[in-house]
Design an enzyme around this catalytic site. Structure first.
Site, PDB file in Angstrom:
ATOM      1  N   CYS A   1      13.732   4.284  -3.367  1.00 30.69           N
ATOM      2  CA  CYS A   1      13.981   3.139  -3.152  1.00 30.69           C
ATOM      3  C   CYS A   1      13.191   2.242  -4.575  1.00 30.69           C
ATOM      4  CB  CYS A   1      13.544   2.332  -2.061  1.00 30.69           C
ATOM      5  SG  CYS A   1      13.636   0.590  -1.849  1.00 30.69           S
TER       6      CYS A   1
ATOM      7  N   CYS B   1      11.451  -0.937  -3.624  1.00 31.05           N
ATOM      8  CA  CYS B   1      10.204  -0.903  -2.775  1.00 31.05           C
ATOM      9  C   CYS B   1       9.203  -0.569  -3.749  1.00 31.05           C
ATOM     10  CB  CYS B   1      10.400   0.032  -1.866  1.00 31.05           C
ATOM     11  SG  CYS B   1      11.902  -0.088  -0.729  1.00 31.05           S
ATOM     12  N   ASP B   2       9.504   0.396  -4.683  1.00 33.30           N
ATOM     13  CA  ASP B   2       8.299   1.348  -5.425  1.00 33.30           C
ATOM     14  C   ASP B   2       8.320   0.939  -6.858  1.00 33.30           C
ATOM     15  OD1 ASP B   2       7.518   2.333  -2.926  1.00 33.30           O
ATOM     16  OD2 ASP B   2       8.849   3.861  -3.026  1.00 33.30           O
TER      17      ASP B   2
END
Ligand code: NDP
Length: 315
Positions: A138, A141-142
């Site tokens: 992701c 997200c990261d």
């Protein structure tokens, strides 16, 4: 095993941010929900480390910790949370009949489905070894953790193209590794990729190994060894982050033939709601969302599902 039948106003299947948020709302509305947690209690977030984008955690938190917090919050209002799997559903008439692997048959007035989706992985050993330590499925997200650094992303679909352009805004360089010599992504997304100077496509390559370093308990990615599928030649790239964007599988097998599913297996909901084609059955989180796939959007739709279940029961 003798059949143990119990009645519930609200059965929630799945325990990621969508399922637990639905439980918090349903429990507070006195629906006395029962949650079956499924194969991976806490869902996909339990496979990540830091979560920095969920509102309300100014210093960030960890995926497993956040899921534990959500679970405790759902328990506080009396949710009956069970470690177990739902094995069979019958939505042909109301109340719905649902079987669990603990031998229980639940007679449910409403069902909220929050079974999520599972990211597809390459399946190589080093990918699992560095998952959460430089390997991620992701970018939204990261990606932030790799600001100003070099990263790689694998895949040739819309997700890979979209995430590559997202990463390119944060990172110094983004290698887009694809096993063929053309992208599957839409023409518009392809144009964006090709117009972004710091994305370097690496065509006709697969990933042999993700390499990294380990110091005590700490580990991090330092690069990847790629194989040219046409020549068999190997080459190494140096990256700090390695993203896999080769698709997701919605966990909807159980509902085939019972609910309307999209071509790719996601549960179809009425736009702007969590209503499925069966009245009294609601779907929230990644099982009905292949676009955003975020903890916060999953939690948002979990809340919607509980409110819709409550209103359905009241009507
Ligand atoms: P896709 O299934 O469309 O693409 C997966 C990609 O990963 C393909 O390029 C495939 O290669 C590659 N791949 C699959 N398995 C492997 C493997 N083992 N090793 C290496 N590469 C592999 O998935 P997406 O997540 O990209 O998209 C899913 C759906 O969601 C699509 O319908 C897409 O259009 C949609 N979507 C729409 C968005 C939007 O509209 N903004 C954003 C994101 C997704 P190959 O091409 O060779 O098969």
């Amino acid at each position: 095993m003798s059949e143990n039948q119990e009645h519930t106003k609200c059965l929630i299947i799945g325990s990621g941010p969508a399922g637990y948020t639905a439980a918090i709302y349903a429990a507070r509305a006195d629906l006395k929900p029962i949650v079956y947690e499924g194969l991976q209690p806490g869902g996909q977030l339990t496979t990540t480390t830091e979560v920095d984008n969920f509102p309300g955690y100014p210093e960030g938190t960890e995926g497993p910790k956040m899921m534990e917090d959500l679970k405790n919050q759902a328990s506080r209002f009396g949710t009956d949370i069970r470690f177990g799997l739902i094995t069979e559903v019958d939505f042909s008439k109301r109340p719905f009949k649902v079987k669990a692997d603990d031998g229980n048959t639940l007679i449910a007035e409403t069902v909220i489905i929050a079974t999520g989706a599972t990211a597809k992985w390459l399946g190589i050993e080093s990918e699992a070894e560095y998952n959460g330590y430089g390997v991620s499925a992701c970018a939204t997200c990261d990606g932030f953790f790799y600001k100003g650094k070099d990263v790689a992303i694998v895949g040739g679909g819309d997700t890979a193209a979209e995430e590559a352009t997202y990463l390119a805004k944060l990172c110094k360089k983004v290698y887009l590794i694809h096993r063929r010599d053309e992208l599957r992504a839409s023409k518009a997304m392809q144009k964006k990729v090709f117009d972004t100077p710091n994305i370097e496509p690496i065509w006709n390559h697969t990933t042999k190994e993700i390499v990294g370093k380990k110091e005590g308990f700490a580990k991090s990615v330092t690069g990847a060894i790629l194989t040219n599928v046409l020549t068999g030649e190997e080459k190494k790239i140096n990256v700090d982050g390695f993203f896999v964007a080769i698709g997701h599988t919605p966990n909807s097998e159980l509902f085939k033939g019972q609910l309307e599913l999209s071509e790719t297996g996601y549960i179809e909901t009425v736009p702007g709601t969590t209503k499925t084609n069966i009245e009294g059955v609601f779907a929230c989180g990644d099982i009905q969302d292949h676009i955003y796939r975020q903890a916060i959007t999953a939690a948002g739709t979990g809340c919607m599902a509980a409110i819709e279940a409550e209103r359905f029961l009241a009507s």
